[in-house]
Design a protein around this motif. Structure first.
Motif, short mmCIF file in Angstrom:
data_model
loop_
_atom_site.label_atom_id
_atom_site.label_comp_id
_atom_site.label_asym_id
_atom_site.label_seq_id
_atom_site.Cartn_x
_atom_site.Cartn_y
_atom_site.Cartn_z
N ALA A 11 0.95 -1.20 0.01
CA ALA A 11 0.05 -0.05 0.06
C ALA A 11 0.92 1.26 0.06
N THR A 12 0.40 2.07 -0.89
CA THR A 12 1.26 3.33 -0.93
C THR A 12 1.17 4.16 0.18
N MET A 13 2.35 5.11 0.47
CA MET A 13 2.10 6.19 1.62
C MET A 13 2.21 7.45 0.99
N GLY A 14 2.63 7.55 -0.46
CA GLY A 14 3.04 8.89 -0.91
C GLY A 14 1.69 9.08 -1.92
N GLY A 15 1.69 10.40 -2.54
CA GLY A 15 0.96 10.76 -3.54
C GLY A 15 -0.74 11.07 -3.15
N LEU A 16 -0.89 10.89 -1.73
CA LEU A 16 -2.20 11.21 -1.30
C LEU A 16 -2.42 12.45 -0.47
N SER A 30 0.79 16.55 -9.25
CA SER A 30 2.12 16.20 -8.38
C SER A 30 3.01 14.99 -9.15
N VAL A 31 4.07 15.17 -8.67
CA VAL A 31 5.23 14.09 -9.03
C VAL A 31 5.98 13.48 -7.51
N GLY A 32 6.29 12.24 -7.56
CA GLY A 32 6.89 11.66 -6.42
C GLY A 32 7.60 10.67 -6.62
N PHE A 33 8.26 10.10 -5.88
CA PHE A 33 9.22 8.86 -5.75
C PHE A 33 9.08 8.10 -4.27
N LEU A 178 5.96 20.56 -0.84
CA LEU A 178 6.68 19.40 -0.59
C LEU A 178 6.12 18.70 0.31
N LEU A 179 6.07 17.34 0.15
CA LEU A 179 5.30 16.16 1.18
C LEU A 179 6.23 14.98 1.52
N PRO A 180 7.34 15.37 2.29
CA PRO A 180 8.02 14.18 2.60
C PRO A 180 7.43 13.24 3.49
N ASN A 181 7.72 11.85 3.68
CA ASN A 181 7.23 11.13 4.71
C ASN A 181 8.09 9.81 4.78
N VAL A 182 7.87 9.21 5.92
CA VAL A 182 8.48 7.82 6.44
C VAL A 182 7.36 7.17 7.02
N GLY A 183 7.38 5.79 6.82
CA GLY A 183 6.26 5.19 7.69
C GLY A 183 6.63 3.49 7.52
N LEU A 184 5.79 2.94 8.27
CA LEU A 184 6.16 1.46 8.73
C LEU A 184 4.77 0.91 8.30
N LEU A 185 4.68 -0.39 7.61
CA LEU A 185 3.65 -1.14 7.37
C LEU A 185 3.88 -2.58 7.95
N TRP A 186 3.00 -3.35 8.54
CA TRP A 186 3.19 -4.61 8.88
C TRP A 186 1.98 -5.49 8.69
N SER A 187 2.19 -6.78 8.20
CA SER A 187 1.13 -7.85 7.95
C SER A 187 1.68 -9.13 8.41
N SER A 188 0.46 -9.80 9.17
CA SER A 188 0.72 -11.06 10.01
C SER A 188 0.77 -12.30 8.96
N ASN A 189 0.23 -11.93 7.77
CA ASN A 189 0.12 -13.12 6.96
C ASN A 189 0.55 -13.03 5.44
N GLN A 201 9.00 2.42 4.49
CA GLN A 201 8.89 3.02 3.20
C GLN A 201 9.37 4.58 3.57
N GLY A 202 9.80 5.23 2.63
CA GLY A 202 10.20 6.66 2.76
C GLY A 202 9.80 7.08 1.38
N GLY A 203 9.36 8.46 1.33
CA GLY A 203 9.06 9.00 0.00
C GLY A 203 8.84 10.24 0.06
N VAL A 204 8.84 11.19 -1.08
CA VAL A 204 8.53 12.53 -1.06
C VAL A 204 7.95 12.95 -2.46
N SER A 205 6.74 13.76 -2.64
CA SER A 205 6.15 14.11 -3.54
C SER A 205 6.01 15.74 -3.32
N VAL A 206 5.86 16.23 -4.62
CA VAL A 206 5.60 17.63 -4.88
C VAL A 206 4.19 17.87 -5.51
N GLN A 207 3.46 18.66 -4.85
CA GLN A 207 2.50 19.23 -5.53
C GLN A 207 2.35 20.54 -6.22
#
Length: 211
Positions: A11-16, A30-33, A178-189, A201-207
Motif C-alpha cells: 500500500a502506497t504511503m505517498g501521493g495522497l 503532483s510528482v513523487g518517488f 513538498l510532502l516528505p514522509n516515512v512510515g512502517l507497514l506490517w502484515s501478519s500473513n 517506506q520513505g517517499g517525497v512528492s511535490v504538489q
C-alpha cells in the motif's frame, strides 16, 4: 511470484496529499518517488516507484485524486490509484490548529519479472492528522489499515491485512507543496508465510500550484 507481489504491491504511503483538503475548485498536479525495504524472513528486498498524479477539491471538505506510477528496471511494475478524502475537522487558520481527514484509496498494481506476471489490488483507509505549525508548515501523522488481494499465474490467490503508520510534513511555498514522509507497514500473513512482513517506506512528492 506471490512473494514478489507481496514485496512490490505494498500500500502506497505517498501521493495522497496533505491532511488539509484542497479548497473547492483547486487542482494540483503532483510528482513523487517512493523507496523502501521489505523484510519477510527469510526474504528481503528493496522497493521503488515513480509516481505522477492530480488532486481536485470538489468542495472545501471533499477531495479526489488519481495516481499513476511505474518502475521500469529489473522487476517492472505499473500502478494505478484512485482515492477520496473527507475533512472531519478543518482548522480555521493555516497558522495554527489541527486538520483531520479520513481517506479511502483503491490501488491496482501489476508486476512482471523474468516472464512471470501478477497483480495486486489494495484498499486502504488512512486517517490524516495534521498539526499546523505555521502558514507554511504542517506536521502529519497518518495511521492506516489496508486489505490486499494478490494473484499470479500458477499460485493460489492470497488476501492479507496491513496495518501501518507514517509521519511527514507538508511544506508550502507560493508555487509548490513538498510532502516528505516515512512510515512502517506490517502484515501478519504475507503470502502465506509463517512469519510477519514488515515494510519500511520513505517517499517525497511535490504538489505543483498553478501559476
Amino acid at each position: 511470484m506471490i512473494l514478489l507481489l507481496s514485496l512490490l504491491g505494498c500500500a502506497t504511503m505517498g501521493g495522497l496529499g496533505a491532511a488539509r483538503t484542497l479548497d473547492a475548485g483547486q487542482t494540483r498536479a503532483s510528482v513523487g518517488f517512493e523507496l523502501g525495504w521489505v523484510d519477510s524472513q527469510p526474504f528481503v528486498a528493496p522497493l521503488a516507484r515513480l509516481d505522477v498524479g492530480a488532486r481536485h477539491g470538489v468542495t472545501d471538505r471533499l477531495e479526489v485524486g488519481v495516481q499513476l506510477g511505474a518502475w521500469p528496471l529489473l522487476i517492472r511494475t505499473a500502478h494505478l490509484g484512485l482515492d477520496t478524502k473527507l475533512a472531519l475537522h478543518r482548522a480555521p487558520s493555516l497558522q495554527a490548529g489541527v486538520d483531520v481527514s479520513m481517506g479511502l484509496s483503491l490501488q491496482a498494481d501489476g508486476v512482471s519479472s523474468a516472464g512471470l506476471r501478477g497483480q495486486a489490488w489494495t484498499a486502504q483507509v488512512p486517517l490524516y492528522v495534521g498539526l499546523n505549525q505555521s502558514e507554511d508548515v504542517q506536521w502529519q501523522l497518518v495511521p492506516r489499515v489496508a486489505v490486499q488481494h494478490l494473484r499470479s499465474d500458477g499460485a493460489a490467490p492470497v488476501t492479507k491485512a496491513l496495518f501501518g503508520m507514517s509521519v511527514g510534513m507538508a511544506i508550502q511555498s507560493e508555487r509548490a507543496t513538498l510532502l516528505p514522509n516515512v512510515g512502517l507497514l506490517w502484515s501478519s500473513n504475507p503470502a502465506n508465510q509463517l512469519k510477519g512482513l514488515t515494510t519500511l517506506q520513505g517517499g517525497v512528492s511535490v504538489q505543483l500550484n498553478p501559476p
